[in-house]
Design a protein around this motif. Structure first.
Motif, PDB file in Angstrom:
ATOM      1  N   PHE A 170       0.598  -1.264   0.031  1.00  0.00           N
ATOM      2  CA  PHE A 170      -0.003   0.071   0.337  1.00  0.00           C
ATOM      3  C   PHE A 170       0.984   1.162  -0.057  1.00  0.00           C
ATOM      4  O   PHE A 170       0.293   2.586  -0.613  1.00  0.00           O
ATOM      5  CB  PHE A 170      -1.095  -0.094   0.901  1.00  0.00           C
ATOM      6  CG  PHE A 170      -1.814  -0.819   1.166  1.00  0.00           C
ATOM      7  CD1 PHE A 170      -2.732  -0.537   0.722  1.00  0.00           C
ATOM      8  CD2 PHE A 170      -1.828  -2.096   1.422  1.00  0.00           C
ATOM      9  CE1 PHE A 170      -5.043  -1.378   1.068  1.00  0.00           C
ATOM     10  CE2 PHE A 170      -2.747  -3.310   1.513  1.00  0.00           C
ATOM     11  CZ  PHE A 170      -4.252  -2.547   0.806  1.00  0.00           C
ATOM     12  N   ALA A 171       2.675   1.256   0.204  1.00  0.00           N
ATOM     13  CA  ALA A 171       3.181   2.220   0.868  1.00  0.00           C
ATOM     14  C   ALA A 171       3.253   2.917  -1.135  1.00  0.00           C
ATOM     15  O   ALA A 171       3.810   4.409  -0.768  1.00  0.00           O
ATOM     16  CB  ALA A 171       4.208   1.944   1.095  1.00  0.00           C
ATOM     17  N   THR A 172       3.077   2.516  -1.694  1.00  0.00           N
ATOM     18  CA  THR A 172       3.856   3.724  -2.430  1.00  0.00           C
ATOM     19  C   THR A 172       2.749   3.600  -4.618  1.00  0.00           C
ATOM     20  O   THR A 172       2.031   2.290  -4.025  1.00  0.00           O
ATOM     21  CB  THR A 172       5.056   2.972  -4.318  1.00  0.00           C
ATOM     22  OG1 THR A 172       4.872   1.736  -4.055  1.00  0.00           O
ATOM     23  CG2 THR A 172       5.675   3.284  -2.720  1.00  0.00           C
ATOM     24  N   PRO A 173       2.074   4.126  -5.130  1.00  0.00           N
ATOM     25  CA  PRO A 173       1.130   3.734  -6.049  1.00  0.00           C
ATOM     26  C   PRO A 173       1.317   2.975  -7.009  1.00  0.00           C
ATOM     27  O   PRO A 173       0.632   2.610  -7.314  1.00  0.00           O
ATOM     28  CB  PRO A 173       0.910   5.468  -6.580  1.00  0.00           C
ATOM     29  CG  PRO A 173       2.190   6.368  -5.742  1.00  0.00           C
ATOM     30  CD  PRO A 173       2.960   5.775  -5.169  1.00  0.00           C
ATOM     31  N   THR A 227       2.807   0.261  -6.010  1.00  0.00           N
ATOM     32  CA  THR A 227       2.762  -1.281  -5.661  1.00  0.00           C
ATOM     33  C   THR A 227       1.208  -1.690  -5.208  1.00  0.00           C
ATOM     34  O   THR A 227       0.571  -2.358  -5.357  1.00  0.00           O
ATOM     35  CB  THR A 227       3.719  -1.659  -4.825  1.00  0.00           C
ATOM     36  OG1 THR A 227       3.444  -0.131  -3.544  1.00  0.00           O
ATOM     37  CG2 THR A 227       5.049  -0.802  -5.039  1.00  0.00           C
ATOM     38  N   TYR A 228       0.439  -0.137  -4.668  1.00  0.00           N
ATOM     39  CA  TYR A 228      -0.938  -0.120  -4.947  1.00  0.00           C
ATOM     40  C   TYR A 228      -1.785  -0.668  -5.528  1.00  0.00           C
ATOM     41  O   TYR A 228      -2.471  -0.856  -6.113  1.00  0.00           O
ATOM     42  CB  TYR A 228      -1.467   0.980  -3.964  1.00  0.00           C
ATOM     43  CG  TYR A 228      -2.813   1.046  -3.770  1.00  0.00           C
ATOM     44  CD1 TYR A 228      -3.144   0.024  -2.450  1.00  0.00           C
ATOM     45  CD2 TYR A 228      -3.620   2.013  -4.216  1.00  0.00           C
ATOM     46  CE1 TYR A 228      -4.421   0.214  -2.128  1.00  0.00           C
ATOM     47  CE2 TYR A 228      -5.744   2.249  -3.512  1.00  0.00           C
ATOM     48  CZ  TYR A 228      -5.344   0.667  -2.863  1.00  0.00           C
ATOM     49  OH  TYR A 228      -6.674   0.786  -2.276  1.00  0.00           O
ATOM     50  N   VAL A 273      -6.100   6.699  -3.914  1.00  0.00           N
ATOM     51  CA  VAL A 273      -4.655   5.995  -3.927  1.00  0.00           C
ATOM     52  C   VAL A 273      -3.704   6.901  -2.921  1.00  0.00           C
ATOM     53  O   VAL A 273      -2.435   6.122  -1.872  1.00  0.00           O
ATOM     54  CB  VAL A 273      -3.823   6.496  -5.545  1.00  0.00           C
ATOM     55  CG1 VAL A 273      -2.363   6.313  -5.611  1.00  0.00           C
ATOM     56  CG2 VAL A 273      -5.251   5.091  -6.050  1.00  0.00           C
ATOM     57  N   ASN A 284      -1.817   5.332   0.488  1.00  0.00           N
ATOM     58  CA  ASN A 284      -0.713   5.104   0.117  1.00  0.00           C
ATOM     59  C   ASN A 284      -0.018   6.024   1.506  1.00  0.00           C
ATOM     60  O   ASN A 284       1.097   5.851   2.228  1.00  0.00           O
ATOM     61  CB  ASN A 284       0.470   5.845  -0.684  1.00  0.00           C
ATOM     62  CG  ASN A 284       0.084   5.639  -1.874  1.00  0.00           C
ATOM     63  OD1 ASN A 284       0.433   6.398  -3.074  1.00  0.00           O
ATOM     64  ND2 ASN A 284       0.322   4.567  -2.404  1.00  0.00           N
ATOM     65  N   SER A 337       2.080   3.553   4.439  1.00  0.00           N
ATOM     66  CA  SER A 337       3.771   4.382   4.708  1.00  0.00           C
ATOM     67  C   SER A 337       3.630   4.308   5.920  1.00  0.00           C
ATOM     68  O   SER A 337       4.343   4.016   7.184  1.00  0.00           O
ATOM     69  CB  SER A 337       3.801   6.225   3.993  1.00  0.00           C
ATOM     70  OG  SER A 337       3.962   5.106   3.019  1.00  0.00           O
TER      71      SER A 337
END
Length: 139
Positions: free
Chosen positions: A18-21, A23-24, A51, A55, A59
């Motif tokens: 979920f931490a980057t656009p 990978t999400y 998104v 993210n 994070s």
């Protein structure tokens, strides 16, 4: 401290995507496909605000998990337990207000980990109340 670390590993595995656009987007596709295949419904289409919030959550959870892995303290279990009950509350709210039933398995894990981490605190408070106030220190 094993429970604090175990919950931190769970968080890393479940939320790292979920931490980057980028990978999400992948996680979103996998969750939607899996939810549809299991009859639990798909996630809504990706939108920039969704998104962004995914993210932000990813994070923060990764940093919180790293703290609990590197320095697991009993108070981290207390705080994580409270946070998990809050997460479970909002997941149940969303699921009962039209969000996909895909949330229910995550709700179950959040609730279980929250309770497991809060029970020792609840028991300690109960023992304190039964034992009465501590005697003043001598010296």
């Amino acid at each position: 401290m094993r429970t604090v670390r175990a919950s931190a590993w769970y968080d890393l595995v479940v939320t790292a995507g979920f931490a980057t656009p980028w990978t999400y987007g992948l996680v979103h596709g996998v969750l939607s496909s899996g939810g549809e295949a299991a009859g639990l419904g798909a996630l809504p289409p990706l939108e920039p605000m969704q998104v962004l919030f995914a993210n932000l959550m990813g994070s923060v959870v990764i940093v919180w998990a790293a703290l609990r892995l590197l320095r697991p303290l009993p108070v981290h279990g207390l705080l994580d337990g409270v946070a998990r009950l809050l997460f479970a509350s909002w997941q149940a709210y969303a699921a009962t207000h039209g969000a996909p039933a895909l949330l229910w398995p995550f709700f179950a894990v959040e609730l279980a980990l929250g309770v497991v981490q809060l029970v020792p605190w609840w028991r300690a408070r109960r023992v304190e109340r039964t034992a009465g106030p501590a005697a003043p220190a001598v010296g």
